[in-house]
Design a protein around this motif. Structure first.
Motif: not given
Ligand code: SF4
Length: 375
Positions: A263-268, A275-289
């Motif tokens: 299987n393939e897994y998405n990592v960041a 950058n973490l605040s922006e990643f969460i608050e922009s909604g980017k964290i929900n763009e993929k699993q």
């Protein structure tokens, strides 16, 4: 923040060394070896690992180990936890938990993600647990007599060591934390000619480390180290292709898709608290699993931590000091054979698990090396 300074623990450490009833163990974090030389006019990007070990012995520490061994322990537990989460379908994403600055950020701003934090203790604390359990057992010492000092690139590590849950069998896991700057002061106060010291080795029982352990000090290093072990464990192979270059470097957010088993897994990798605040608050964290996310609060990771040598604005503009510091860690990793670049192949780690702890993620290991974060 240059206006603030760490609460020094130098006097406590000197008292412990002078106390004949204390067995004082010391270990430095990966990033310290990449910057300590700057405080002795040795320039940027100078690997001073061997000189630092010699200096620590000259300062009177009884045992010189290495936090990179603790980093290898964290990977044994964290990679095993990732595999368990894959088997149990979450909760995803799993976040790394080795940076106390990031843990504080979750506690204060994003408590909804507390359950997503890896329960594996940080390299500092997991190493501390081993110095109060495994080490006294093999050295035939009363755990109460062991006094554990770490040398950290980080002021937040002092806070982490003081947390009430970071105790094992009623003993503090880490007794004192010195920053890179405090160690340099101690060496200068003792009039040790650091730049002229001969190199020496760490004491092997908990001083031997893998390439995966040493790259922890740079952004992306924890992710790369964990993937090396998780993939080998799942695929039951000794994989040769272990350079995850997509997660290296100083971009704010780095991403990769990694095949583990079928299987393939998405990592960041999130490089820096902002950058973490922006990643969460922009909604980017929900763009993929996302399945696995590394976060380090300091831009660049621990090589650029709050306890590292200060860098003048002139150097900041002229010299890529973060890249030079990181190069020390990646050079140590790439100069090794494949077998020495994976945490689970560190012979001292194998011995500890075989002789004392048992299997990673189970029984004794789970009891000693994990902490569940709660609101
Ligand atoms: Fe400490 Fe910064 Fe490293 Fe986090 S990234 S552990 S705050 S030095």
């Amino acid at each position: 923040v240059a206006a603030l300074t760490e609460k020094t623990e130098l006097d406590k450490v000197k008292e412990a060394i002078a106390d004949p009833n204390k067995h004082v163990v010391v270990a430095m974090a990966p990033a310290v070896r990449a910057s300590l030389g700057e405080l002795f006019n040795m320039g940027y990007g100078e690997d001073v690992t061997g000189k630092a070990y010699t200096a620590l012995r000259e300062l009177g520490f009884d045992k010189v180990f290495d936090i990179n061994f603790g980093a290898d322990m964290t990977i044994m537990e964290e990679a095993t936890e990732l595999i368990h989460r894959i088997q149990e379908a979450g909760p995803f994403p799993m976040f790394t938990s080795c940076c106390p600055g990031w843990i504080r950020q979750v506690e204060n701003y994003y408590p909804q993600y507390l359950k997503n934090l890896s329960t594996a203790k940080s390299p500092q604390q997991i190493f501390g647990v081993a110095t109060k359990t495994y080490y006294p057992a093999i050295a035939n010492i009363d755990p109460k007599d062991v006094y554990t000092v770490t040398i950290m690139p980080c002021t937040a590590k002092k806070y982490e060591a003081n947390l009430s849950y970071n105790e094992t069998n009623g003993l503090r896991e880490i007794d004192a934390v010195l920053t890179t700057r405090e160690l340099a002061k101690m060496i200068k106060d003792a009039k040790i000619a650091f730049a002229k010291l001969e190199d020496s080795e760490a004491d092997p029982a908990m001083g031997m480390y893998s390439g995966a352990g040493v790259i922890f000090g740079a952004t992306g290093g924890v992710m790369e180290a964990a993937l090396r072990t998780a993939k080998d464990f799942v695929e039951n192979k000794d994989l040769k292709d272990i350079d995850y270059t997509e997660v290296r470097g100083f971009k704010g957010v780095k991403e990769a898709t990694v095949k583990i088993g079928d299987n393939e897994y998405n990592v960041a990798v999130i490089n820096g608290a902002k950058n973490l605040s922006e990643f969460i608050e922009s909604g980017k964290i929900n763009e993929k699993q996302y399945h696995f996310i590394e976060v380090m609060a300091c831009p660049g990771g621990c090589i650029n931590g709050g306890g590292q040598p200060h860098v003048s604005s002139e150097i900041r503009t002229k010299n890529d000091y973060k890249k030079l510091r990181a190069s020390v860690l990646y050079n140590q990793d790439s100069s090794r054979s494949v077998a020495k670049r994976k945490s689970h192949q560190n012979p001292a780690i194998i011995k500890m698990y075989n002789d004392y702890v048992g299997k990673p993620g189970e029984g004794n290991a789970h009891e000693l090396f994990h902490h569940i974060y709660e609101k």
